[in-house]
Design an enzyme around this catalytic site. Structure first.
Site, PDB file in Angstrom:
ATOM      1  N   GLU A  58     -11.839 -30.042 -34.389  1.00 18.81           N
ATOM      2  CA  GLU A  58     -11.030 -29.039 -33.360  1.00 18.81           C
ATOM      3  C   GLU A  58      -9.936 -29.330 -32.978  1.00 18.81           C
ATOM      4  O   GLU A  58      -9.128 -28.453 -33.084  1.00 18.81           O
ATOM      5  CB  GLU A  58     -12.014 -28.950 -32.464  1.00 18.81           C
ATOM      6  CG  GLU A  58     -13.467 -28.218 -32.935  1.00 18.81           C
ATOM      7  CD  GLU A  58     -14.567 -29.096 -33.265  1.00 18.81           C
ATOM      8  OE1 GLU A  58     -14.390 -30.294 -33.094  1.00 18.81           O
ATOM      9  OE2 GLU A  58     -15.619 -28.854 -33.681  1.00 18.81           O
ATOM     10  N   HIS A 128     -23.721 -25.936 -24.579  1.00 14.75           N
ATOM     11  CA  HIS A 128     -23.217 -24.775 -25.611  1.00 14.75           C
ATOM     12  C   HIS A 128     -23.123 -23.656 -24.648  1.00 14.75           C
ATOM     13  O   HIS A 128     -23.172 -22.314 -25.171  1.00 14.75           O
ATOM     14  CB  HIS A 128     -24.205 -24.599 -26.463  1.00 14.75           C
ATOM     15  CG  HIS A 128     -24.051 -25.341 -27.725  1.00 14.75           C
ATOM     16  ND1 HIS A 128     -23.869 -26.706 -27.897  1.00 14.75           N
ATOM     17  CD2 HIS A 128     -24.174 -24.948 -29.161  1.00 14.75           C
ATOM     18  CE1 HIS A 128     -23.864 -27.226 -28.839  1.00 14.75           C
ATOM     19  NE2 HIS A 128     -23.914 -26.163 -29.909  1.00 14.75           N
TER      20      HIS A 128
END
Lengths: 320, 326
Positions: A58, A128
């Protein structure tokens, strides 16, 4: 009349952006397959050189987006999980956002970061389920949280065209929203709030998917109170004049915001109201708790998110 | 077409001398308080910046580091404007908004010095990817130190460059220390081993020898430009001064005087093919003159107006809310 889903609106906005401008490209994990819905069908249509599947790196691919932006591209970076924003905070807050000022205006970084499915998706637990839009608003990155399909289309379109970095939160709680679309889809200007429901007694500022909750509560309470539902749409820069105007009409404020309470987005809205308005009653906010980490169990996950009962109580409280 | 000012040994010597003298002047200005904050002197490492940039074309690009003056000058930035930047003046490369650690000149492909170790590498990869997509022959050189070898984002960037066959030359300036931590005790495996693990051709070169660096960089640039993908150069070098100007106050002992002296004997200026020739003396005099003009420019450049402090914060022209009470 077409029934347009939020997810489809985002997909269409990205397709239209890719179609309109060869500088637009997409970096993300599983974007070829379209796992998150945002890019469904786009790699087949625009090619793997423009809709680029990247390895699980990322930080590197977000910064590669910055490098590409410095060389004239308009990259869209997709992050499937809101918590990945913590991994790339350095790249966004310390690099992308600072390039224009630090270079004395030589550089611009037209980079859009999209999180399709921010906040809780029910059952995805601690790592999450975050909604850290306040962090990006705090550092001064343009931060968007559309609530409806047309706003999702319009704000994503504007984000891609903007010359600064933009982070767009597409709340998981809004992805399933559908809307009858009668007018052509158009860009929505960054920095403009929208009043979904006019009212005269209380202004409820609602963020993202919570706009729909606020509208339901406003309808439910329609016999006892006239609630105005104001959706900032852009969290930073905040449309302060729309807020101040609304509070000029109602004099009462409730903010419903699915982020952590301390130094959260709602805190800033309350601060603006305190500095710029004369309220008739102390304002209220409904948020996640301070420093919330969403637990896994469904009942616990729900318990920490703003709910309609809390909003109802808050609206009644400011009327006293 | 390579950079005209680095086209021959005399030009390369001249630019190394310029960097050395620039850094000496900058140190003097830090000590006298003219430059606020501080600098990370490049003295000793000149052969790396000059050797690599000698292999680049004018349209090629680079990402630099906190120790960036050498890279910025080698690529051709105006020394007067870089000095003005160190002083925070309007005439600076960045209008006084960046200072020593963020000096940039996009018109010359200098995508900025960077204050975060390793941060330039992924930016270089993305810039190279974009240039190739646009059909431009641009090669991007990414400078970083041995400290960056342990940054995760650098390793991610090597991988990304490899799978994309991005036209990047990764240049590791191994000066032996990540601030005070010796590379020998910080780097597991090796610099070139990291590159090799990602399928990137790597070589170690004598970073005190400008001609050796240039030869290696030319191989790497040729590979990148012809579509052969990234390369990795480990340049063994040494910084003659402290990590940054603050360090001088503390009289640190992590490097022995003998060690510093032994590297000073390998001064890249002294080993240049031009060193010792009458030409070198003429160049030295020319650089003194050049820097004097540059200093004059910087010192007479205007101080920025505080009312402009948030100018350029947003490329779109958005003005932030003031921090003052309403």
């Amino acid at each position: 009349m077409t029934l347009l889903s939020y997810a489809k609106a985002m997909n269409r906005a990205l397709a239209d952006a890719l179609e309109a401008d060869p500088a637009v490209c997409v970096f993300g994990e599983d974007v070829g397959a379209g796992l998150a819905g945002l890019t469904l069908g786009l790699q087949q249509r625009f090619g793997a050189e423009r809709v680029v599947d990247v390895p699980l790196s990322e930080q590197a691919f977000t910064s590669a987006g910055i490098g590409a932006a410095l060389n004239g591209m308009r990259p869209v970076v997709e992050l499937q999980i809101p918590s990945l924003l913590f991994l790339v905070f350095e790249q966004l807050a310390n690099q992308a956002h600072k390039f224009s000022l630090m270079t004395g205006g030589q550089a611009r970084v037209p980079l859009t970061v999209v999180v399709p499915g921010s906040g809780s998706r029910s059952g995805w637990a601690g790592q999450h389920s975050d909604h850290p839009y306040g962090l990006f608003a705090h550092v001064g990155i343009k931060t968007l949280a559309p609530a409806t399909p047309t706003d999702a289309y319009g704000l994503l379109s504007s984000a891609v065209r903007d010359d600064d970095p933009v982070v767009l939160f597409a709340p998981a709680g809004a992805l399933g929203v559908r809307e009858d679309v009668t007018a052509p889809l158009v860009p929505v200007p960054i920095g403009e709030a929208r009043i979904h429901r006019p009212g005269s007694d209380v202004t409820v500022v609602a963020v993202g998917h919570l706009v729909h909750q606020a509208l339901a509560v406003a309808e439910e309470l329609a016999d006892e109170v006239s609630v105005e539902v104001l959706d900032p749409r852009t969290l930073y820069p905040l449309d302060r004049s729309a807020l101040v105007e609304s509070l000029g009409r109602t004099g009462r404020l409730v903010v419903v915001d699915d982020s952590n309470r301390f130094a959260g987005f709602a805190a800033e809205v309350l601060a603006v109201a305190a500095e710029e308005c004369r309220l008739l009653a102390p304002p209220r906010r409904v948020t996640r708790p301070d420093g919330a980490v969403l637990p896994f169990a469904r009942a616990l996950d729900r318990a920490l998110q703003p709910g309609p009962e809390q909003l109802r109580d808050a609206v009644r409280a400011v009327l006293k | 077409m390579s950079l005209p000012h680095l086209a021959d040994p005399a030009g390369r010597y001249r630019t190394m001398r310029l960097i050395r003298s620039f850094e000496e002047l900058a140190l003097e200005w830090v000590r006298s308080g003219l430059v606020v904050g501080g600098t990370h002197p490049y003295s000793g490492q000149e052969a790396v910046a000059v050797g690599v940039c000698a292999a680049l074309d004018p349209a090629d690009q680079l990402t630099s580091t906190h120790r960036g003056h050498g890279h910025v000058l080698a690529k051709g930035a105006d020394p007067g404007r870089l000095l003005a930047e160190l002083l925070g003046r309007v005439g600076g490369l960045n209008g006084g908004r960046g200072g020593s650690m963020h000096a940039a000149d996009f018109s010359l492909g200098i995508l900025g010095a960077n204050g975060i170790v390793g941060a330039g590498a992924p930016i270089a990869v993305g810039a190279a990817w974009a240039a190739r997509r646009r059909g431009e022959p641009t090669v991007v050189a990414s400078f970083f130190g041995d400290g960056a070898l342990n940054q995760g984002v650098l390793l991610e960037s090597l991988n990304l460059a490899s799978i994309w066959r991005a036209p990047v030359v990764f240049v590791c300036e191994n000066n032996g220390y990540a601030t005070t931590l010796p590379a020998a005790s910080a780097v597991g495996g090796s610099a070139c081993g990291r590159a090799a693990a990602f399928g990137i051709p790597a070589e170690t070169v004598d970073g005190m020898d400008v001609e050796a660096v240039r030869a290696a960089a030319e191989r790497a640039v040729r590979r990148a430009r012809s579509g052969g993908g990234p390369s990795f150069l480990e340049c063994l070098t040494y910084r003659f001064e402290a990590h940054h100007t603050m360090e001088r106050r503390f009289r640190l002992t992590y490097r022995t005087a003998e060690e510093v002296a032994s590297w000073r004997e390998r001064d890249p200026l002294a080993s240049s093919p031009v060193a010792g020739l009458p030409e070198a003396a003429a160049i030295d005099r020319e650089v003194v003159e050049l820097l004097s003009t540059a200093a004059e420019f910087a010192l007479t450049s205007a101080e920025p107006d505080p009312a402009t402090a948030t100018d350029h914060l947003y490329a779109s022209g958005l003005r932030p809310r003031s921090g003052a009470a309403l």
